[in-house]
Design an enzyme around this catalytic site. Structure first.
Site, PDB file in Angstrom:
ATOM      1  N   TYR A 151      68.380 -47.796   2.098  1.00 31.61           N
ATOM      2  CA  TYR A 151      66.928 -47.594   1.981  1.00 31.61           C
ATOM      3  C   TYR A 151      66.590 -46.844   0.693  1.00 31.61           C
ATOM      4  O   TYR A 151      65.685 -47.236  -0.047  1.00 31.61           O
ATOM      5  CB  TYR A 151      66.453 -46.804   3.215  1.00 31.61           C
ATOM      6  CG  TYR A 151      64.952 -46.692   3.371  1.00 31.61           C
ATOM      7  CD1 TYR A 151      64.217 -47.712   3.986  1.00 31.61           C
ATOM      8  CD2 TYR A 151      64.267 -45.561   2.946  1.00 31.61           C
ATOM      9  CE1 TYR A 151      62.849 -47.606   4.156  1.00 31.61           C
ATOM     10  CE2 TYR A 151      62.892 -45.448   3.111  1.00 31.61           C
ATOM     11  CZ  TYR A 151      62.188 -46.475   3.722  1.00 31.61           C
ATOM     12  OH  TYR A 151      60.825 -46.358   3.887  1.00 31.61           O
ATOM     13  N   LYS A 155      64.494 -48.324  -2.364  1.00 31.04           N
ATOM     14  CA  LYS A 155      63.211 -47.695  -2.727  1.00 31.04           C
ATOM     15  C   LYS A 155      63.242 -47.157  -4.161  1.00 31.04           C
ATOM     16  O   LYS A 155      62.236 -47.258  -4.872  1.00 31.04           O
ATOM     17  CB  LYS A 155      62.838 -46.608  -1.719  1.00 31.04           C
ATOM     18  CG  LYS A 155      62.539 -47.128  -0.316  1.00 31.04           C
ATOM     19  CD  LYS A 155      61.366 -48.099  -0.300  1.00 31.04           C
ATOM     20  CE  LYS A 155      60.970 -48.510   1.121  1.00 31.04           C
ATOM     21  NZ  LYS A 155      59.857 -49.478   1.128  1.00 31.04           N
TER      22      LYS A 155
HETATM   23  P1  NAD Z   1      56.436 -51.106  10.483  1.00 32.91           P
HETATM   24  O1  NAD Z   1      57.728 -51.369  11.155  1.00 32.91           O
HETATM   25  O2  NAD Z   1      55.259 -50.639  11.266  1.00 32.91           O
HETATM   26  O3  NAD Z   1      55.968 -52.393   9.664  1.00 32.91           O
HETATM   27  C1  NAD Z   1      56.859 -53.163   8.931  1.00 32.91           C
HETATM   28  C2  NAD Z   1      56.216 -54.512   8.687  1.00 32.91           C
HETATM   29  O4  NAD Z   1      57.156 -55.320   7.959  1.00 32.91           O
HETATM   30  C3  NAD Z   1      55.894 -55.266   9.968  1.00 32.91           C
HETATM   31  O5  NAD Z   1      54.734 -56.028   9.785  1.00 32.91           O
HETATM   32  C4  NAD Z   1      57.119 -56.180  10.138  1.00 32.91           C
HETATM   33  O6  NAD Z   1      56.856 -57.327  10.913  1.00 32.91           O
HETATM   34  C5  NAD Z   1      57.359 -56.527   8.672  1.00 32.91           C
HETATM   35  N1  NAD Z   1      58.695 -57.029   8.433  1.00 32.91           N
HETATM   36  C6  NAD Z   1      59.896 -56.483   8.753  1.00 32.91           C
HETATM   37  N2  NAD Z   1      60.883 -57.293   8.378  1.00 32.91           N
HETATM   38  C7  NAD Z   1      60.307 -58.380   7.813  1.00 32.91           C
HETATM   39  C8  NAD Z   1      60.807 -59.583   7.231  1.00 32.91           C
HETATM   40  N3  NAD Z   1      62.115 -59.837   7.169  1.00 32.91           N
HETATM   41  N4  NAD Z   1      59.924 -60.477   6.760  1.00 32.91           N
HETATM   42  C9  NAD Z   1      58.593 -60.256   6.842  1.00 32.91           C
HETATM   43  N5  NAD Z   1      58.059 -59.145   7.385  1.00 32.91           N
HETATM   44  C10 NAD Z   1      58.918 -58.224   7.851  1.00 32.91           C
HETATM   45  O7  NAD Z   1      56.809 -50.078   9.315  1.00 32.91           O
HETATM   46  P2  NAD Z   1      55.917 -49.223   8.310  1.00 32.91           P
HETATM   47  O8  NAD Z   1      56.290 -47.809   8.525  1.00 32.91           O
HETATM   48  O9  NAD Z   1      54.495 -49.626   8.344  1.00 32.91           O
HETATM   49  O10 NAD Z   1      56.588 -49.673   6.947  1.00 32.91           O
HETATM   50  C11 NAD Z   1      55.908 -50.394   5.940  1.00 32.91           C
HETATM   51  C12 NAD Z   1      56.494 -50.035   4.592  1.00 32.91           C
HETATM   52  O11 NAD Z   1      56.253 -48.656   4.329  1.00 32.91           O
HETATM   53  C13 NAD Z   1      58.006 -50.225   4.478  1.00 32.91           C
HETATM   54  O12 NAD Z   1      58.337 -50.739   3.216  1.00 32.91           O
HETATM   55  C14 NAD Z   1      58.535 -48.815   4.632  1.00 32.91           C
HETATM   56  O13 NAD Z   1      59.779 -48.657   4.001  1.00 32.91           O
HETATM   57  C15 NAD Z   1      57.449 -48.040   3.935  1.00 32.91           C
HETATM   58  N6  NAD Z   1      57.402 -46.616   4.255  1.00 32.91           N
HETATM   59  C16 NAD Z   1      57.188 -46.193   5.533  1.00 32.91           C
HETATM   60  C17 NAD Z   1      57.127 -44.843   5.789  1.00 32.91           C
HETATM   61  C18 NAD Z   1      56.861 -44.281   7.161  1.00 32.91           C
HETATM   62  O14 NAD Z   1      56.980 -43.065   7.321  1.00 32.91           O
HETATM   63  N7  NAD Z   1      56.505 -45.092   8.134  1.00 32.91           N
HETATM   64  C19 NAD Z   1      57.317 -43.926   4.762  1.00 32.91           C
HETATM   65  C20 NAD Z   1      57.538 -44.386   3.474  1.00 32.91           C
HETATM   66  C21 NAD Z   1      57.575 -45.742   3.239  1.00 32.91           C
END
Ligand code: NAD
Length: 256
Positions: A151, A155
């Site tokens: 990850y 990132k």
């Molecule tokens: P989440 O699990 O709620 O959403 C992830 C989304 O990606 C969902 O819509 C899922 O269906 C989709 N997805 C997963 N694998 C996929 C694939 N192979 N093809 C197409 N779609 C796919 O997670 P989130 O927390 O909303 O994460 C969204 C982004 O934000 C990610 O890139 C994550 O790394 C980043 N992020 C999240 C956080 C946090 O604290 N939640 C912090 C920093 C960054």
């Protein structure tokens, strides 16, 4: 502000992607949704804002499916004005036990998918001399944590990709920037909280408190709506010359 424009948000069936899609739709952008799980609920939520919504279920680990999604967006709306690379997954393990297929999946979904969408979106953006590429990176795009090699590598990689694309488009109306959230309470993080609660035999409430205390000085989650607001700013004329930046909303995480 975005009336008549089209935004494609990968992974917008849930969490941050859905939050960003909603805020862009509030500005009038038509939305191409993508992601797994429940589609109809989020789709109706966006459509209720009075914009057009289309969905494509491309798997972001598969370049051919990504290409099909980009063609689909072009066919439906004539081109993508705002590209939000958001789809992402997480897996936590020390490196010696890290399953190689999990490494490959994280690099493919969290990093390589953005290469494919961007290379396919940039020609149209260049042609019309306006475009916004917004990459959802992470605090882990700026600093590391143990147990998250894939990850953190992905990132950091997407922050680098953002900078390179920003330089290549620097003399045009196309910009590329990254958003670096700290903790956001989405299914991706809820799983980490639940795992921590089970591992340490503590309540979910206690595990949530510990998770925040460990990294985030504000002791508060950032919300998908707030990150949507940041994406809206990147689309605004005020951000015309903001290029190649990785902006955090992390409660002070990376200020430490
Ligand atoms: P989440 O699990 O709620 O959403 C992830 C989304 O990606 C969902 O819509 C899922 O269906 C989709 N997805 C997963 N694998 C996929 C694939 N192979 N093809 C197409 N779609 C796919 O997670 P989130 O927390 O909303 O994460 C969204 C982004 O934000 C990610 O890139 C994550 O790394 C980043 N992020 C999240 C956080 C946090 O604290 N939640 C912090 C920093 C960054």
């Amino acid at each position: 502000m975005l009336k008549g424009k089209t935004a494609l948000v990968t992974g917008s069936t849930s969490g941050i992607g859905l939050g960003i899609a909603i805020e862009l739709a509030k500005q009038g952008a038509n939305i191409v949704m993508n992601g797994f799980g429940d589609v109809e609920g989020p789709k109706a939520q966006i459509a209720a804002l009075g914009v057009k919504v289309e969905y494509h279920g491309a798997d972001m680990s598969k370049p051919a499916e990504i290409e099909a999604m980009m063609n689909f967006a072009d066919e439906k709306f004539g081109g993508i004005d705002v590209l939000v690379n958001n789809a992402g997954i997480q897996f936590v393990s020390n490196i010696e036990d890290f399953p190689t297929e999990r490494w490959d999946a994280i690099i493919a979904i969290n990093l390589s998918s953005a290469f494919h969408t961007t290379r396919l979106a940039v020609p149209y953006m260049r042609k019309q001399n306006w475009g916004r590429i917004i990459n959802v990176a992470s605090a882990h795009g700026l600093v590391a944590s143990a147990g998250k090699t894939a990850y953190v590598a992905a990132k950091h990689g997407i922050v680098g990709l953002t900078k390179s694309v920003a330089l290549e488009t620097a003399t045009t109306g196309v910009t590329a920037n990254a958003i670096c959230p700290g903790w956001v309470l989405t299914p991706l993080v809820q799983k980490q909280i639940d795992d921590r609660a089970a591992r340490e035999k503590i309540t979910v409430e206690q595990a949530t408190k510990e998770l925040l205390q460990e990294k985030e000085p504000s002791l508060q989650f950032t919300t998908p709506e707030q990150l949507g607001g940041m994406a809206v700013f990147f689309c605004s004329p005020a951000a015309d010359n903001v290029r190649g930046q990785a902006w955090a909303s992390d409660g002070g995480w990376t200020a430490q």
